[in-house]
Design a protein around this motif. Structure first.
Motif, PDB file in Angstrom:
ATOM      1  N   ALA A 277      38.008  20.611  44.569  1.00 50.61           N
ATOM      2  CA  ALA A 277      38.881  20.780  45.740  1.00 50.61           C
ATOM      3  C   ALA A 277      38.848  19.583  46.694  1.00 50.61           C
ATOM      4  N   GLN A 278      37.658  19.183  47.115  1.00 53.07           N
ATOM      5  CA  GLN A 278      37.488  18.063  48.051  1.00 53.07           C
ATOM      6  C   GLN A 278      38.282  18.236  49.353  1.00 53.07           C
ATOM      7  N   SER A 279      38.558  19.481  49.695  1.00 49.81           N
ATOM      8  CA  SER A 279      39.208  19.780  50.981  1.00 49.81           C
ATOM      9  C   SER A 279      38.909  21.228  51.339  1.00 49.81           C
ATOM     10  N   ALA A 280      38.680  21.464  52.631  1.00 52.23           N
ATOM     11  CA  ALA A 280      38.328  22.816  53.085  1.00 52.23           C
ATOM     12  C   ALA A 280      39.422  23.846  52.786  1.00 52.23           C
ATOM     13  N   PRO A 281      40.710  23.520  53.021  1.00 52.86           N
ATOM     14  CA  PRO A 281      41.755  24.527  52.749  1.00 52.86           C
ATOM     15  C   PRO A 281      41.816  24.928  51.273  1.00 52.86           C
ATOM     16  N   LEU A 282      41.694  23.947  50.360  1.00 59.51           N
ATOM     17  CA  LEU A 282      41.771  24.268  48.933  1.00 59.51           C
ATOM     18  C   LEU A 282      40.518  25.015  48.484  1.00 59.51           C
ATOM     19  N   THR A 283      39.373  24.660  49.035  1.00 62.57           N
ATOM     20  CA  THR A 283      38.141  25.394  48.719  1.00 62.57           C
ATOM     21  C   THR A 283      38.263  26.844  49.163  1.00 62.57           C
ATOM     22  N   ALA A 284      38.856  27.070  50.320  1.00 61.77           N
ATOM     23  CA  ALA A 284      39.024  28.443  50.831  1.00 61.77           C
ATOM     24  C   ALA A 284      39.895  29.269  49.899  1.00 61.77           C
ATOM     25  N   VAL A 285      40.966  28.664  49.405  1.00 60.56           N
ATOM     26  CA  VAL A 285      41.841  29.368  48.465  1.00 60.56           C
ATOM     27  C   VAL A 285      41.078  29.670  47.180  1.00 60.56           C
ATOM     28  N   GLY A 286      40.302  28.702  46.701  1.00 57.55           N
ATOM     29  CA  GLY A 286      39.519  28.905  45.480  1.00 57.55           C
ATOM     30  C   GLY A 286      38.529  30.042  45.623  1.00 57.55           C
ATOM     31  N   LEU A 287      37.876  30.142  46.773  1.00 57.24           N
ATOM     32  CA  LEU A 287      36.916  31.221  46.998  1.00 57.24           C
ATOM     33  C   LEU A 287      37.608  32.579  47.061  1.00 57.24           C
ATOM     34  N   GLU A 288      38.792  32.629  47.659  1.00 51.87           N
ATOM     35  CA  GLU A 288      39.572  33.881  47.660  1.00 51.87           C
ATOM     36  C   GLU A 288      39.924  34.285  46.238  1.00 51.87           C
ATOM     37  N   LEU A 289      40.312  33.291  45.437  1.00 52.10           N
ATOM     38  CA  LEU A 289      40.620  33.558  44.029  1.00 52.10           C
ATOM     39  C   LEU A 289      39.425  34.174  43.327  1.00 52.10           C
ATOM     40  N   LYS A 290      38.249  33.589  43.512  1.00 51.19           N
ATOM     41  CA  LYS A 290      37.044  34.091  42.848  1.00 51.19           C
ATOM     42  C   LYS A 290      36.748  35.533  43.251  1.00 51.19           C
ATOM     43  N   THR A 291      36.991  35.854  44.525  1.00 45.52           N
ATOM     44  CA  THR A 291      36.740  37.217  45.003  1.00 45.52           C
ATOM     45  C   THR A 291      37.662  38.228  44.327  1.00 45.52           C
ATOM     46  N   VAL A 292      38.961  37.914  44.274  1.00 44.32           N
ATOM     47  CA  VAL A 292      39.922  38.836  43.646  1.00 44.32           C
ATOM     48  C   VAL A 292      39.654  38.952  42.146  1.00 44.32           C
ATOM     49  N   ILE A 293      39.325  37.837  41.515  1.00 48.72           N
ATOM     50  CA  ILE A 293      39.038  37.845  40.074  1.00 48.72           C
ATOM     51  C   ILE A 293      37.837  38.736  39.772  1.00 48.72           C
ATOM     52  N   GLU A 294      36.799  38.666  40.606  1.00 48.09           N
ATOM     53  CA  GLU A 294      35.613  39.510  40.401  1.00 48.09           C
ATOM     54  C   GLU A 294      35.957  40.986  40.588  1.00 48.09           C
ATOM     55  N   GLN A 295      36.781  41.291  41.582  1.00 47.44           N
ATOM     56  CA  GLN A 295      37.200  42.682  41.800  1.00 47.44           C
ATOM     57  C   GLN A 295      37.990  43.192  40.599  1.00 47.44           C
ATOM     58  N   MET A 296      38.853  42.339  40.058  1.00 49.24           N
ATOM     59  CA  MET A 296      39.651  42.724  38.899  1.00 49.24           C
ATOM     60  C   MET A 296      38.766  42.896  37.666  1.00 49.24           C
ATOM     61  N   ARG A 297      37.780  42.024  37.526  1.00 49.79           N
ATOM     62  CA  ARG A 297      36.871  42.120  36.372  1.00 49.79           C
ATOM     63  C   ARG A 297      36.133  43.465  36.369  1.00 49.79           C
ATOM     64  N   GLU A 298      35.733  43.944  37.546  1.00 42.83           N
ATOM     65  CA  GLU A 298      35.049  45.229  37.631  1.00 42.83           C
ATOM     66  C   GLU A 298      35.958  46.371  37.184  1.00 42.83           C
ATOM     67  N   GLN A 299      37.237  46.307  37.549  1.00 46.45           N
ATOM     68  CA  GLN A 299      38.189  47.335  37.124  1.00 46.45           C
ATOM     69  C   GLN A 299      38.416  47.292  35.626  1.00 46.45           C
ATOM     70  N   VAL A 300      38.494  46.080  35.085  1.00 49.68           N
ATOM     71  CA  VAL A 300      38.777  45.899  33.658  1.00 49.68           C
ATOM     72  C   VAL A 300      37.697  46.541  32.782  1.00 49.68           C
ATOM     73  N   GLN A 301      36.462  46.653  33.298  1.00 51.31           N
ATOM     74  CA  GLN A 301      35.378  47.219  32.509  1.00 51.31           C
ATOM     75  C   GLN A 301      35.657  48.651  32.064  1.00 51.31           C
ATOM     76  N   ASN A 302      36.567  49.347  32.738  1.00 48.50           N
ATOM     77  CA  ASN A 302      36.881  50.734  32.384  1.00 48.50           C
ATOM     78  C   ASN A 302      38.141  50.879  31.535  1.00 48.50           C
ATOM     79  N   VAL A 303      38.828  49.782  31.256  1.00 52.06           N
ATOM     80  CA  VAL A 303      40.048  49.871  30.470  1.00 52.06           C
ATOM     81  C   VAL A 303      39.696  49.974  28.985  1.00 52.06           C
ATOM     82  N   GLU A 304      40.314  50.924  28.284  1.00 50.78           N
ATOM     83  CA  GLU A 304      40.016  51.103  26.858  1.00 50.78           C
ATOM     84  C   GLU A 304      40.406  49.870  26.070  1.00 50.78           C
TER      85      GLU A 304
END
Length: 304
Positions: A277-304
């Motif tokens: 990123a090398q910039s605070a705004p892009l790093t912030a977006v990346g961290l938000e992405l990681k948070t949503v991805i982790e939340q989605m990964r937890e949901q996916v664990q229950n999908v058949e």
């Protein structure tokens, strides 16, 4: 016959159904439940004297389910009509032999045990059975399997109902990721001019400070830095993963494993985006992405 359950489309690995029935002087109740698992793990608890019932139930479940840890329990007892209990002599013999061994071992250790009564022995599981001569196991199996069809259907509907709710949550999370990828694109584009200005300023300082500078070498180094900071490929791959996730969520059948793998790919690109990123705004977006991805990964664990 009374049954419980719900209705929808995709299956979750979590579900429950129950049912009750009565026939041939017998009454029974079914309990079917499942939780998430890597594969399909089926556990069946039914009376041993009904030959072939467990295998038949496993066959029915295997045809309808792709993944999950599934437990099927059947409780069977006399309904009080045309049935009696009789002594299971083989089981009684085993129980008495075990008691003799326990008493002998206790004596060698100087322990005194309380004497057991006939009433105590009757309560031991298997000593008194429903008289099997009054109920043909083959007929009982046929009746139970026919009754189980409705319970199994209710169980599938229960998993589908929870699956439909999960699809709604997952779709919303994919939309969030798509929005964040768009934001990352905008931030990265705005960052280009700033980076170019910083590089030109740095090059000018180097040129002024040195009498003899290899301009071509400096230009190559700056170009290499620019390539390492470029996040175009990561953003493109994230967009591709978003499209793949939408396709999987709209695909019939068991897609849980594929979604789980896709979440790993999402996370890999988000990590790389943050590291470059090398910039605070892009790093912030990346961290938000990681948070949503982790939340989605937890949901996916229950999908058949």
């Amino acid at each position: 016959m009374r049954v419980s359950g719900g209705k929808a489309m995709r299956q979750s690995m979590t579900g429950f159904a129950s049912g009750q029935g009565e026939a041939m002087g017998l009454a029974w109740s079914w309990d079917v439940r499942s939780v998430n698992a890597r594969g399909l793990d089926i556990r069946v608890r039914v009376p041993d004297w009904i030959d072939g019932l467990e295998q038949a139930l496993r066959g029915l479940l295997t045809k309808r389910l792709g993944r999950g840890s599934v437990t099927v329990s059947l409780r069977l007892h006399s309904s009080g009509v045309e049935t009696v209990q009789e002594l299971n002599e083989a089981q009684l013999d085993r129980v008495l032999t075990a008691m003799m061994r326990i008493e002998a071992e206790a004596m060698t250790r100087g322990l005194s045990l309380t004497a057991s009564s006939a009433a105590d022995l009757i309560t031991v599981r298997g000593v008194m059975d429903v008289a099997q001569h009054q109920t043909d196991p083959a007929e009982v199996r046929t009746k139970l399997l026919a009754d189980f069809d409705a319970v199994l259907e209710s169980f599938i509907v229960s998993r589908q109902s929870e699956g439909a709710a999960m699809v709604g949550v997952l779709t919303g999370q994919v939309d969030q990721i798509a929005e964040l990828v768009t934001r990352a694109t905008d931030v990265a584009e705005a960052r280009k001019d700033e980076q170019a200005d910083r590089m030109r300023a740095a090059m000018a300082r180097v040129m002024e400070a040195q009498d003899s500078v290899d301009e071509q070498r400096v230009a190559q180094e700056l170009a290499l830095i620019a390539v390492k900071a470029d996040v175009t490929e990561e953003i493109d791959r994230l967009r591709t993963h978003v499209d793949a996730a939408r396709v999987l969520l709209g695909t019939d059948g068991a897609v849980g494993r594929k979604l789980d793998f896709l979440m790993q790919e999402f996370n890999r690109e988000a990590n790389t985006l943050c590291s470059k990123a090398q910039s605070a705004p892009l790093t912030a977006v990346g961290l938000e992405l990681k948070t949503v991805i982790e939340q989605m990964r937890e949901q996916v664990q229950n999908v058949e």
